[in-house]
Design an enzyme around this catalytic site. Structure first.
Site, PDB file in Angstrom:
ATOM      1  N   CYS A 119       3.119  -7.657  14.235  1.00 39.39           N
ATOM      2  CA  CYS A 119       4.458  -7.045  14.352  1.00 39.39           C
ATOM      3  C   CYS A 119       5.551  -8.100  14.274  1.00 39.39           C
ATOM      4  CB  CYS A 119       4.625  -6.339  15.698  1.00 39.39           C
ATOM      5  SG  CYS A 119       3.496  -5.014  16.039  1.00 39.39           S
ATOM      6  N   CYS A 138       2.955 -10.568  19.181  1.00 40.49           N
ATOM      7  CA  CYS A 138       2.021 -10.020  18.190  1.00 40.49           C
ATOM      8  C   CYS A 138       2.461 -10.503  16.818  1.00 40.49           C
ATOM      9  CB  CYS A 138       1.985  -8.492  18.222  1.00 40.49           C
ATOM     10  SG  CYS A 138       1.072  -7.825  16.788  1.00 40.49           S
ATOM     11  N   LYS A 198      -3.188  -2.736   5.806  1.00 45.55           N
ATOM     12  CA  LYS A 198      -3.994  -3.741   5.112  1.00 45.55           C
ATOM     13  C   LYS A 198      -4.863  -4.495   6.113  1.00 45.55           C
ATOM     14  CE  LYS A 198      -2.842  -3.598   0.744  1.00 45.55           C
ATOM     15  NZ  LYS A 198      -3.615  -3.745  -0.470  1.00 45.55           N
ATOM     16  N   HIS A 225       3.978   1.644   2.348  1.00 46.68           N
ATOM     17  CA  HIS A 225       5.238   0.989   1.956  1.00 46.68           C
ATOM     18  C   HIS A 225       5.936   1.793   0.861  1.00 46.68           C
ATOM     19  CE1 HIS A 225       2.478  -2.459   3.112  1.00 46.68           C
ATOM     20  NE2 HIS A 225       3.371  -2.436   4.083  1.00 46.68           N
ATOM     21  N   HIS A 235       0.861  -1.184   0.000  1.00 48.41           N
ATOM     22  CA  HIS A 235       0.000   0.000   0.000  1.00 48.41           C
ATOM     23  C   HIS A 235       0.897   1.234   0.000  1.00 48.41           C
ATOM     24  CE1 HIS A 235       0.735   0.686   4.270  1.00 48.41           C
ATOM     25  NE2 HIS A 235       0.226  -0.493   4.603  1.00 48.41           N
ATOM     26  N   LYS A 257      -2.717   4.483  11.720  1.00 45.62           N
ATOM     27  CA  LYS A 257      -1.772   4.016  10.699  1.00 45.62           C
ATOM     28  C   LYS A 257      -2.526   3.273   9.596  1.00 45.62           C
ATOM     29  CE  LYS A 257       2.196   0.936  10.235  1.00 45.62           C
ATOM     30  NZ  LYS A 257       2.330  -0.502  10.414  1.00 45.62           N
ATOM     31  N   HIS A 299      -1.500  -2.834  15.979  1.00 43.48           N
ATOM     32  CA  HIS A 299      -2.499  -3.549  15.193  1.00 43.48           C
ATOM     33  C   HIS A 299      -3.884  -3.574  15.830  1.00 43.48           C
ATOM     34  CE1 HIS A 299       1.292  -4.938  13.424  1.00 43.48           C
ATOM     35  NE2 HIS A 299       0.581  -4.958  12.315  1.00 43.48           N
ATOM     36  N   CYS A 340      -2.198  -5.315  20.977  1.00 45.46           N
ATOM     37  CA  CYS A 340      -1.027  -4.651  20.385  1.00 45.46           C
ATOM     38  C   CYS A 340      -1.451  -3.243  19.986  1.00 45.46           C
ATOM     39  CB  CYS A 340      -0.567  -5.439  19.154  1.00 45.46           C
ATOM     40  SG  CYS A 340       0.500  -4.445  18.087  1.00 45.46           S
TER      41      CYS A 340
HETATM   42  N1  MSP Z   1       9.335  -6.824   7.465  1.00 48.75           N
HETATM   43  C1  MSP Z   1       9.442  -5.766   8.413  1.00 48.75           C
HETATM   44  C2  MSP Z   1      10.706  -4.971   8.218  1.00 48.75           C
HETATM   45  C3  MSP Z   1      11.963  -5.754   8.271  1.00 48.75           C
HETATM   46  S1  MSP Z   1      13.347  -4.764   7.961  1.00 48.75           S
HETATM   47  C4  MSP Z   1      14.625  -5.722   8.351  1.00 48.75           C
HETATM   48  C5  MSP Z   1       8.235  -4.855   8.293  1.00 48.75           C
HETATM   49  N2  MSP Z   1       7.586  -4.906   7.154  1.00 48.75           N
HETATM   50  S2  MSP Z   1       6.258  -4.071   6.805  1.00 48.75           S
HETATM   51  O1  MSP Z   1       5.916  -4.456   5.476  1.00 48.75           O
HETATM   52  O2  MSP Z   1       5.280  -4.286   7.809  1.00 48.75           O
HETATM   53  O3  MSP Z   1       6.653  -2.573   6.914  1.00 48.75           O
HETATM   54  C6  MSP Z   1       7.683  -2.076   6.144  1.00 48.75           C
HETATM   55  C7  MSP Z   1       7.788  -0.594   6.263  1.00 48.75           C
HETATM   56  O4  MSP Z   1       6.597   0.037   5.802  1.00 48.75           O
HETATM   57  C8  MSP Z   1       7.994  -0.120   7.691  1.00 48.75           C
HETATM   58  O5  MSP Z   1       9.024   0.853   7.711  1.00 48.75           O
HETATM   59  C9  MSP Z   1       6.689   0.513   8.054  1.00 48.75           C
HETATM   60  O6  MSP Z   1       6.830   1.542   8.963  1.00 48.75           O
HETATM   61  C10 MSP Z   1       6.246   1.032   6.698  1.00 48.75           C
HETATM   62  N3  MSP Z   1       4.820   1.272   6.724  1.00 48.75           N
HETATM   63  C11 MSP Z   1       3.811   0.357   6.805  1.00 48.75           C
HETATM   64  N4  MSP Z   1       2.643   1.038   6.946  1.00 48.75           N
HETATM   65  C12 MSP Z   1       2.885   2.371   6.961  1.00 48.75           C
HETATM   66  C13 MSP Z   1       2.108   3.525   6.970  1.00 48.75           C
HETATM   67  N5  MSP Z   1       0.805   3.483   7.082  1.00 48.75           N
HETATM   68  N6  MSP Z   1       2.745   4.714   6.844  1.00 48.75           N
HETATM   69  C14 MSP Z   1       4.091   4.818   6.638  1.00 48.75           C
HETATM   70  N7  MSP Z   1       4.845   3.745   6.627  1.00 48.75           N
HETATM   71  C15 MSP Z   1       4.302   2.529   6.922  1.00 48.75           C
HETATM   72  O7  MSP Z   1       7.956  -4.122   9.223  1.00 48.75           O
END
Ligand code: MSP
Length: 522
Positions: A133, A130, A305, A24, A21, A302, A154, A151
């Protein structure tokens, strides 16, 4: 002596339990803008991103879809995660998948090493976890709602685990980490993130499971076949397994330590506490900076998904294009703070700042050079005070933009560049070249005005290239700069601190509109 010669920037590697989304894409765009900026400063750069494919979360997503985890991740990575880089126009140097052999081998070697150095032991883990996370939660981490432990990220109940695992002696590294952060306050940014990390360490660190006995989808512990490496202690290692740890000494020496790990604030603790402790345990140098950005919010929460609030990057890019996507998220939200996305705000900024601001400026200039000088950039005469004023303004703005961008203050950097565009539009309105054109004795003045505007647009094209590669390229071509100055990507940021580099005689053209009307306005 260190052989490091490369600016190494990483994004987190993304969980492939679902498609990406805009939250990311936000991290990836920020990394892409910074690495493109650094490249245009003439630096050697290495930009790493990838996918985090192991663990319970991914395993359960696969099960829910009745496929094996491997089939699930292969499909999602190929159909969603790799294509999104193209959607947002990001250029990475490597894409690491944690299911790749090079990573698996590196992870096993790393933990063998840490175990041989005496930092791993067997014990029982009992406590909350969690899955969202993928985190062993500490007592202070949870919110109690109606008798349930939730959590806070989430909003879902945690699971209570009881497992015989292997532990990492995190508790041993508190004093070393504190000393490191005291000496290197820039190692965690922004300041709020630094304070959070330091106070977490000061509360005292406890040892943490580095393996999972109840999970099968992961990298096997090299010394015990029926346990896998805890997914975070597998994922964090991507930064070194991709940069050559144990596999490519030359690459590792040139790139490691990382200059910036970009992370969302939810994964700060992993990157600024657990990760450096792991590196200390292995005797490896620590990353220079972990920068925690804020969240994209929907309804004050936040975007995620899990909560069905995710907006896909395609939805926005299909509407305004990848350049406006990149521009919008980095200019409208201060990097490091949370921000809310709204279609209204996106549309308003697209129209005011991009279409009517930069787009209009570019078409005014090429139309006038076309009309008055047959598309050939005329030679300027003497600069008057108004000309000198805007030339000075542009120079100062370019220097300030550079300072802001390298500090990851993208909104201020973009603000500076937009300031040049706005000042130039105002300059045209005040200089009234269409009136000057009516007086044949003033041809030199007309030429000067148009040269000044064209040259300011050259500066804007170079500065905006890392942020908006496609429209800057169109602008570059419209100015006729490619033929006389070469590729836009090869233009150094420092060339924008100088005025007068666009050669007289450049052949301008009125190409396609930089920022076309939006679909609903046609
Ligand atoms: N897999 C772990 C990271 C491992 S790094 C060694 C993870 N993955 S994630 O897909 O959940 O998140 C990846 C990144 O996307 C994180 O930095 C997270 O903060 C960012 N975001 C996910 N949702 C977000 C928002 N709604 N807004 C901004 N960034 C966000 O965590």
């Amino acid at each position: 002596m260190s052989n490091k010669d490369t600016f190494f920037l990483s994004t987190p590697i993304y969980y492939v339990n679902d498609a990406p989304h805009i939250g990311h894409a936000y991290t990836t765009v920020a990394g892409d803008v910074l690495t493109r900026w650094r490249r245009q400063r003439g630096e050697k750069v290495w930009y790493l991103t990838g996918t985090d494919e192991h663990g319970t979360k991914v395993q359960r997503a696969a099960e829910a879809n009745n496929v094996s985890p491997k089939m699930w991740v292969d499909k999602l990575v190929k159909e969603a995660w790799q294509p999104v880089l193209k959607t947002i126009d990001a250029v990475n140097d490597d894409f690491l998948r944690t299911t790749e052999e090079r990573h698996i081998k590196g992870v096993q070697k790393f933990w063998e090493l840490v175990k041989s150095r005496g930092f791993v032991y067997q014990a029982e883990y009992q406590g909350p976890y969690c899955v969202g996370c993928e985190e062993f939660k500490l007592p202070g981490d949870l919110n109690e709602v109606a008798g349930e432990q939730l959590c806070p990220v989430h909003g879902k109940p945690v699971e209570i685990l009881s497992e015989n695992n292997w532990f990492f002696k995190l508790s041993e590294f508190g004093p070393q980490l504190l000393a490191h952060y005291e000496k290197n306050p820039e190692a965690v940014q922004p300041e709020s993130a630094y304070n959070e990390v330091v106070s977490f360490i000061k509360q005292g660190l406890v040892d943490i499971s580095m393996s999972r006995s109840a999970v099968s989808w992961g990298i096997k512990l090299p010394w015990e076949d029926n346990q896998v490496v805890y997914v975070w202690f597998d994922a964090l290692l991507n930064y070194v397994t991709a940069s050559g740890f144990e596999a490519d000494k030359d690459l590792f020496e040139k790139t490691w330590p990382a200059d910036v790990h970009l992370v969302g604030k939810d994964i700060l603790r992993f990157h600024a506490v657990y990760w450096p402790a792991m590196l200390l345990a292995a005797g490896l140098p620590l990353p220079k900076c972990v920068f925690a950005h804020g969240w994209l919010l929907v309804g004050g929460e936040k975007m995620s998904k899990t909560k069905l609030t995710g907006i896909s990057p395609n939805q926005i890019v299909d509407y305004v294009g990848s350049d406006a996507f990149r521009y919008y998220f980095l200019s409208a939200i201060k990097f490091g703070q949370d921000g809310s996305f709204s279609w209204e705000d996106l549309t308003a900024r697209y129209k005011a700042e991009l279409a009517n601001g930069l787009g209009n400026l570019a078409s005014r200039l090429t139309a006038m050079v076309g009309k008055y000088f047959e598309n050939v950039l005329p030679a300027p005469d003497i600069y008057n005070d108004e000309d000198k004023k805007i030339i000075e303004l542009a120079k100062n703005a370019a220097v300030a933009a550079d300072q802001a961008m390298v500090k990851l203050d993208f909104s201020s950097g973009i603000n500076q560049i937009r300031g040049i565009v706005e000042a130039t539009n105002l300059y045209i309105t005040e200089q009234e070249p269409w009136k000057v054109a009516k007086d044949p004795t003033q041809e030199k003045r007309l030429a000067t005005i148009l040269y000044v505007v064209a040259e300011l647009l050259r500066i804007v094209a170079v500065l905006y290239h890392p942020v908006m590669p496609k429209s800057s390229q169109l602008l570059w071509e419209g100015l006729g700069a490619a033929e006389v100055l070469g590729e836009l990507s090869g233009q150094l940021v420092s060339t924008t601190f100088e005025f007068g580099l666009l050669p007289v005689g450049a052949k301008t053209s009125k190409g396609e509109s930089l920022f076309p009307q939006l679909a609903d306005d046609e």
